[in-house]
Scaffold this active site. Structure first.
Site, short mmCIF file in Angstrom:
data_model
loop_
_atom_site.label_atom_id
_atom_site.label_comp_id
_atom_site.label_asym_id
_atom_site.label_seq_id
_atom_site.Cartn_x
_atom_site.Cartn_y
_atom_site.Cartn_z
N ASP A 1 -10.79 2.81 1.33
CA ASP A 1 -11.11 2.28 2.67
C ASP A 1 -11.80 3.36 3.51
OD1 ASP A 1 -10.23 -0.33 2.44
OD2 ASP A 1 -8.20 0.13 3.13
N LYS B 1 0.81 -1.23 0.00
CA LYS B 1 0.00 0.00 0.00
C LYS B 1 0.85 1.28 0.00
CE LYS B 1 -4.42 -1.47 1.87
NZ LYS B 1 -5.44 -1.23 2.88
#
Ligand code: NAP
Length: 311
Positions: free
Chosen positions: A123, A87
């Protein structure tokens, strides 16, 4: 030539777009993303496939990562999801980050915008959208006019959750066993709001007295640790026998098993509580929308997760 044959010819001339999606991460064997996205493609009658790209976190593997991003840039891949441990690794390879990805410091969705390779983080909005649904579906629960939340854990998902809450007017307390990790999240969030503080969990689990650390008017308790996740289904971040604060709701990001021990504890105490299954679907739906420009079929995506999950 009659009208019908004109329609037939123009249909034949339209080249069907092929959507190629994928997930970069390691390991990926338990990912439900292919099922979620393939179900969405099928429901909308689109041609395409979601592929897994397991890339171990070793520098010699990073050429594979670079090659996949090149394929997005060239339009051969329509979009990528990114998960642990990449990420952060993908960030230097991108042209632009959305404000969410930039502040959180993590990318979970990559798409192409004209000639730019963009990194986003779905997210955060995925969590907040599901939180709003959860609150709306629990009419007995009222959010305090200056709402506050305590987030257990200070990893990647805690950063996204903190960003979502702070940008939506919450004050946030980060409770982590490594206080320096909690401070990093606070420093990231301080750029958005001053309403962020940290507490140490180093002596907290499972010492009941530490519940006095929970701020007054706490509206939400959010578990952003893996405690309670399969196979540790008998574990909970909330010490047994310790009362929850009143008028508090519990949101557990863990969605495996279907009902975590934390969620059971909270419900037994009469509190609204949910797992993070809705967040999982919503973050996927938002990524699908970035890649296709089409509204994602959320109900179908949820049904797909429900039918493919093993725990
Ligand atoms: P992460 O980056 O590894 O962070 C985990 C955090 O929990 C770290 O602060 C870690 O502290 C802490 N922690 C782990 N075990 C602990 C323990 N026994 N006691 C106290 N603290 C502990 O993981 P993540 O990506 O944030 O994910 C956390 C959980 O959320 C996972 O279960 C994941 O599946 C779930 N999740 C769900 C969604 C969804 O869509 N619903 C999205 C993202 C994540 P240390 O660094 O000290 O270990």
């Amino acid at each position: 030539m009659n009208e019908t044959s004109n329609v037939e010819r123009s249909t034949l001339n339209v080249q069907t777009k092929y959507y190629s999606f994928g997930l970069i991460g390691y390991p990926l064997s338990h990912s439900l993303s292919p099922q979620i996205h393939n179900a969405a493609l099928q429901a909308l009658g689109l041609d395409g496939k979601y592929n897994l790209h397991p890339i171990p976190p070793f520098p010699e593997e990073y050429t594979v990562l670079e090659d996949l991003l090149k394929q997005v840039r060239q339009g051969e891949i329509s979009g990528l999801n990114v998960t642990i441990p990449h990420k952060q690794n993908v960030i230097p390879l991108l042209d632009h980050l959305t404000p969410a990805a930039d502040t959180i410091g993590a990318v979970n969705t990559i798409f192409r915008d004209e000639d730019q390779l963009v990194g986003d983080n779905t997210d955060a909005p995925g969590f907040f959208s599901d939180l709003e649904n959860f609150i709306a579906n629990n009419s007995s629960f009222t959010i305090h006019h200056s709402p506050s939340a305590i987030i257990l854990g200070a990893g990647g998902s805690a950063r996204a959750v903190a960003y979502a809450l702070l940008t939506n007017g919450y004050s946030v307390t980060i409770a982590a066993r490594r206080i320096e990790q909690a401070r990093e999240v606070r420093d990231q969030g301080s750029g958005i709001s001053e309403q962020i503080s940290v507490v140490s969990l180093s002596n907290w689990f499972p010492i009941p007295d530490s519940c006095s650390l929970i701020p007054a008017h706490c509206s939400l308790i959010i578990n952003a640790t893996p405690i309670g996740m399969h196979p540790q289904v008998n574990a909970s971040p909330w010490p047994a026998g310790v009362p929850f604060p009143e008028n508090t709701a519990v949101y557990d990001l863990v969605y495996n098993p279907r009902e975590t021990l934390l969620v059971r504890q909270a419900r037994a105490a009469g509190l609204p509580a949910t797992t993070g299954l809705g967040m999982l679907v919503e973050q996927a739906a938002l990524a699908f929308e970035r890649w296709t420009g089409l509204e994602a079929p959320r109900d179908i995506m949820l049904t797909s997760v429900e039918s493919h999950r093993r725990y």
